[in-house]
Write a protein that holds these residues in place. Sequence first.
Motif, mmCIF file in Angstrom:
data_model
loop_
_atom_site.group_PDB
_atom_site.id
_atom_site.type_symbol
_atom_site.label_atom_id
_atom_site.label_comp_id
_atom_site.label_asym_id
_atom_site.label_seq_id
_atom_site.Cartn_x
_atom_site.Cartn_y
_atom_site.Cartn_z
ATOM 1 N N SER A 16 0.840 -1.196 0.000
ATOM 2 C CA SER A 16 0.000 0.000 0.000
ATOM 3 C C SER A 16 0.871 1.239 0.000
ATOM 4 N N ILE A 17 0.313 2.309 -0.560
ATOM 5 C CA ILE A 17 1.000 3.601 -0.571
ATOM 6 C C ILE A 17 0.033 4.669 -0.086
ATOM 7 N N SER A 18 0.546 5.572 0.704
ATOM 8 C CA SER A 18 -0.252 6.676 1.212
ATOM 9 C C SER A 18 -0.445 7.720 0.126
ATOM 10 N N ALA A 19 -1.614 8.324 0.098
ATOM 11 C CA ALA A 19 -1.873 9.412 -0.840
ATOM 12 C C ALA A 19 -0.972 10.605 -0.551
ATOM 13 N N LEU A 20 -0.417 10.689 0.661
ATOM 14 C CA LEU A 20 0.465 11.787 1.032
ATOM 15 C C LEU A 20 1.888 11.603 0.526
ATOM 16 N N SER A 21 2.221 10.414 0.046
ATOM 17 C CA SER A 21 3.569 10.140 -0.443
ATOM 18 C C SER A 21 3.839 10.906 -1.732
ATOM 19 N N SER A 22 5.050 11.412 -1.858
ATOM 20 C CA SER A 22 5.427 12.118 -3.088
ATOM 21 C C SER A 22 5.465 11.169 -4.285
ATOM 22 N N VAL B 150 12.344 -7.698 -7.049
ATOM 23 C CA VAL B 150 11.418 -8.381 -7.946
ATOM 24 C C VAL B 150 10.709 -7.335 -8.812
ATOM 25 N N ARG B 151 10.753 -7.557 -10.134
ATOM 26 C CA ARG B 151 10.040 -6.679 -11.067
ATOM 27 C C ARG B 151 8.640 -7.242 -11.238
ATOM 28 N N CYS B 152 7.657 -6.374 -11.147
ATOM 29 C CA CYS B 152 6.254 -6.801 -11.173
ATOM 30 C C CYS B 152 5.443 -5.944 -12.126
ATOM 31 N N THR B 153 4.394 -6.527 -12.654
ATOM 32 C CA THR B 153 3.399 -5.756 -13.387
ATOM 33 C C THR B 153 2.211 -5.539 -12.456
ATOM 34 N N VAL B 154 1.702 -4.327 -12.442
ATOM 35 C CA VAL B 154 0.562 -3.998 -11.591
ATOM 36 C C VAL B 154 -0.693 -4.604 -12.213
ATOM 37 N N ILE B 155 -1.430 -5.377 -11.420
ATOM 38 C CA ILE B 155 -2.641 -6.012 -11.962
ATOM 39 C C ILE B 155 -3.924 -5.407 -11.401
ATOM 40 N N ASP B 156 -3.818 -4.671 -10.267
ATOM 41 C CA ASP B 156 -5.025 -4.068 -9.712
ATOM 42 C C ASP B 156 -4.641 -3.002 -8.688
ATOM 43 N N ARG B 157 -5.521 -2.052 -8.514
ATOM 44 C CA ARG B 157 -5.371 -1.003 -7.498
ATOM 45 C C ARG B 157 -6.713 -0.835 -6.800
ATOM 46 N N THR C 106 -3.685 3.608 -1.223
ATOM 47 C CA THR C 106 -4.033 2.763 -2.352
ATOM 48 C C THR C 106 -3.322 1.436 -2.164
ATOM 49 N N VAL C 107 -4.066 0.348 -2.252
ATOM 50 C CA VAL C 107 -3.487 -0.989 -2.190
ATOM 51 C C VAL C 107 -3.221 -1.427 -3.627
ATOM 52 N N ILE C 108 -1.984 -1.860 -3.882
ATOM 53 C CA ILE C 108 -1.584 -2.270 -5.219
ATOM 54 C C ILE C 108 -1.282 -3.762 -5.212
ATOM 55 N N ALA C 109 -1.892 -4.478 -6.143
ATOM 56 C CA ALA C 109 -1.609 -5.907 -6.332
ATOM 57 C C ALA C 109 -0.731 -6.041 -7.564
ATOM 58 N N ALA C 110 0.314 -6.873 -7.452
ATOM 59 C CA ALA C 110 1.275 -6.983 -8.542
ATOM 60 C C ALA C 110 1.661 -8.440 -8.775
ATOM 61 N N HIS C 111 1.926 -8.752 -10.037
ATOM 62 C CA HIS C 111 2.329 -10.093 -10.476
ATOM 63 C C HIS C 111 3.835 -10.074 -10.711
ATOM 64 N N ALA C 112 4.558 -10.975 -10.060
ATOM 65 C CA ALA C 112 6.011 -11.027 -10.170
ATOM 66 C C ALA C 112 6.426 -11.576 -11.529
ATOM 67 N N LEU C 113 7.355 -10.858 -12.194
ATOM 68 C CA LEU C 113 7.802 -11.240 -13.528
ATOM 69 C C LEU C 113 9.259 -11.698 -13.558
ATOM 70 N N GLN C 114 10.088 -11.048 -12.753
ATOM 71 C CA GLN C 114 11.534 -11.275 -12.806
ATOM 72 C C GLN C 114 12.102 -10.951 -11.437
ATOM 73 N N SER C 115 13.118 -11.691 -11.000
ATOM 74 C CA SER C 115 13.705 -11.396 -9.691
ATOM 75 C C SER C 115 15.210 -11.596 -9.710
ATOM 76 N N HIS C 116 15.839 -11.054 -8.694
ATOM 77 C CA HIS C 116 17.274 -11.233 -8.488
ATOM 78 C C HIS C 116 17.521 -11.293 -6.991
ATOM 79 N N ILE C 117 18.289 -12.288 -6.546
ATOM 80 C CA ILE C 117 18.654 -12.392 -5.131
ATOM 81 C C ILE C 117 20.164 -12.219 -5.020
ATOM 82 N N GLU C 118 20.571 -11.177 -4.349
ATOM 83 C CA GLU C 118 21.995 -10.894 -4.130
ATOM 84 C C GLU C 118 22.515 -11.629 -2.900
ATOM 85 N N ARG C 119 21.726 -11.598 -1.836
ATOM 86 C CA ARG C 119 22.093 -12.269 -0.581
ATOM 87 C C ARG C 119 20.936 -13.176 -0.181
ATOM 88 N N ASP C 120 21.107 -14.462 -0.420
ATOM 89 C CA ASP C 120 20.039 -15.413 -0.153
ATOM 90 C C ASP C 120 19.926 -15.684 1.349
#
Length: 194
Positions: free
Chosen positions: A74-80, A138-145, A152-166
């Motif tokens: 979620s993100i606050s409406a007050l966030s820049s 993780v890179r995601c595509t937004v599927i719903d708000r 605002t609650v954002i739902a996202a589908h994960a497309l690609q990821s990278h783990i530097e420190r597992d």
Amino acid sequence: MRSLDPHASPTGGRIETPKHGFSSSLSPDDFKALFRGHPAGVAVITADAGDGPVALTATSVASVSAEPPLLIFSISALSSASDVLSRAETVVVHLLDAHDIELAKLGATGGTDRFAQTHRWSRLVTGEPVYRDVRAWVRCTVIDRMDAGTSTVIAAHALQSHIERDVHPGGPGDALIYHNRTWHRLGEHSRIEG
């Protein structure tokens, strides 16, 4: 005869109920007090809707489903960053550990250029801004708000990821936690059992 109207008061008048039909609600201070004692993992979310990159620190990231791979935040409406995040088709969610504390602080500090240090970030081939050397992203595509109060609650589908420190199964890692308005590191010392 007694009225069966659930909104009727004992004196015969009607009780006004707040929007959404709830008869009572916690105060903002009481609600904040609840969550001060509820620790949360820390993430930085980046996006670019064509006007330049934005970033913000969030403690609301949660996995929803592994199949398909979905997460929410979620993100606050007050966030820049809220305007850009309300339009962006894709986002990058950086899942931080204690080694990433400076990035967490940067994303949480208002009025600062979060991309001024050009050596700390780059763009993926798909165009999204991504910070280097973080625990994982993780890179995601937004599927719903969904509008929820002042956020605002954002739902996202994960497309690609990278783990530097597992983080090894059962290991404490160096998780970065936000609890009671302060940053904390989880480690072997904080393990209760397991």
